[in-house]
Design a protein around this motif. Structure first.
Motif, PDB file in Angstrom:
ATOM      1  N   VAL A  66      -9.567   2.257  -8.058  1.00 39.84           N
ATOM      2  CA  VAL A  66      -8.330   3.009  -8.252  1.00 39.84           C
ATOM      3  C   VAL A  66      -7.307   2.656  -7.183  1.00 39.84           C
ATOM      4  O   VAL A  66      -6.142   2.378  -7.489  1.00 39.84           O
ATOM      5  N   LEU A  67      -7.739   2.626  -5.924  1.00 40.13           N
ATOM      6  CA  LEU A  67      -6.783   2.394  -4.838  1.00 40.13           C
ATOM      7  C   LEU A  67      -7.415   1.596  -3.713  1.00 40.13           C
ATOM      8  O   LEU A  67      -8.513   1.912  -3.259  1.00 40.13           O
ATOM      9  N   PRO A  72       0.369  -0.759   5.906  1.00 40.77           N
ATOM     10  CA  PRO A  72       1.210  -0.010   4.955  1.00 40.77           C
ATOM     11  C   PRO A  72       1.110  -0.521   3.520  1.00 40.77           C
ATOM     12  O   PRO A  72       1.998  -0.257   2.722  1.00 40.77           O
ATOM     13  N   TYR A  73       0.051  -1.243   3.185  1.00 37.52           N
ATOM     14  CA  TYR A  73      -0.046  -1.860   1.862  1.00 37.52           C
ATOM     15  C   TYR A  73      -0.994  -1.065   0.966  1.00 37.52           C
ATOM     16  O   TYR A  73      -2.081  -0.672   1.394  1.00 37.52           O
ATOM     17  N   ALA A  74      -0.565  -0.843  -0.267  1.00 39.23           N
ATOM     18  CA  ALA A  74      -1.381  -0.115  -1.234  1.00 39.23           C
ATOM     19  C   ALA A  74      -1.444  -0.894  -2.538  1.00 39.23           C
ATOM     20  O   ALA A  74      -0.434  -1.425  -3.005  1.00 39.23           O
ATOM     21  N   LYS A  75      -2.646  -0.987  -3.101  1.00 34.33           N
ATOM     22  CA  LYS A  75      -2.836  -1.607  -4.415  1.00 34.33           C
ATOM     23  C   LYS A  75      -3.505  -0.579  -5.323  1.00 34.33           C
ATOM     24  O   LYS A  75      -4.589  -0.079  -5.006  1.00 34.33           O
ATOM     25  N   TRP A  76      -2.838  -0.272  -6.432  1.00 31.97           N
ATOM     26  CA  TRP A  76      -3.363   0.713  -7.370  1.00 31.97           C
ATOM     27  C   TRP A  76      -3.998   0.025  -8.586  1.00 31.97           C
ATOM     28  O   TRP A  76      -3.521  -0.993  -9.063  1.00 31.97           O
TER      29      TRP A  76
END
Length: 204
Positions: A66-67, A72-76
């Protein structure tokens, strides 16, 4: 107001907004989400919260994670594959929404045009085939330079359908300010008035 000589504390006062405008009971009742605890649930377990909403969409391939959060990097929804056009159009033509209004356009002279989901599906497919005939493939860039009309939305959805990246340029702007050095279109593509390298431009 000339803000050059306004004290910073005055600016802070001008930027402060504490008013709350409550929606009327009828509007609240028609909302898609009526759970007053939704914010608490989202804060308690954000991954499960957003995964629940994501499951309402079409996924060609479900996500593996999911995440992935590496500040500061986010991959959904890592590993998942979906298509924005299928979610916006296709999934509705096999439901009671098929003959309901999907797009309502009104011109400056009060001319109106209504496209059902089935109408939109057919138009988007025709536009997608047109782009393919011009040599556009998945990953190519398309600049859409059109007035604010139904065909502009159709062009955007068609790009999403075939996997092309699109950028919208307001049709009221002159074509002259388009980026310099971006005058070589992809071979076989119509590109008035200009296009980025490896891209095409859709014009009315």
């Amino acid at each position: 107001m000339d803000t050059a000589h306004v004290p910073s504390e005055t600016m802070a006062d001008l930027l402060r907004e504490d008013r709350v405008f409550e929606a009327g009971p009828e509007f609240q009742h028609a909302a898609n989400v009526v759970d007053p605890w939704i914010y608490e649930r989202a804060a308690a377990d954000p991954e499960s919260f957003w995964a629940g909403f994501a499951q309402q969409l079409y996924w060609k391939k479900p996500w593996d994670t999911v995440l992935e959060w590496n500040p500061p990097y986010a991959k959904w929804f890592v590993g998942g594959k979906t298509n924005a056009c299928v979610n916006c159009v296709d999934r509705h033509i096999h439901s009671p929404r098929r003959n309901k209004a999907a797009l309502i356009w009104e011109g400056e002279n009060y001319e109106t045009r209504t496209l059902t989901y089935w109408d939109l599906y057919r138009e988007v497919n025709k536009a997608g085939n047109m782009l393919r005939s011009l040599g556009i493939r998945k990953g190519d860039r398309v600049a859409i330079y059109m007035p604010m009309m139904a065909e502009a939305v159709i062009a955007m959805l068609a790009c999403a359908r075939i996997g092309a990246v699109h950028s919208v340029v307001f049709g009221g702007f002159s074509p002259n300010p388009w980026p310099n050095g971006s005058t070589t279109p992809k071979p076989g593509c119509s590109s008035p008035p200009t296009a980025a390298s490896g891209a095409a431009a859709c014009c009315p």
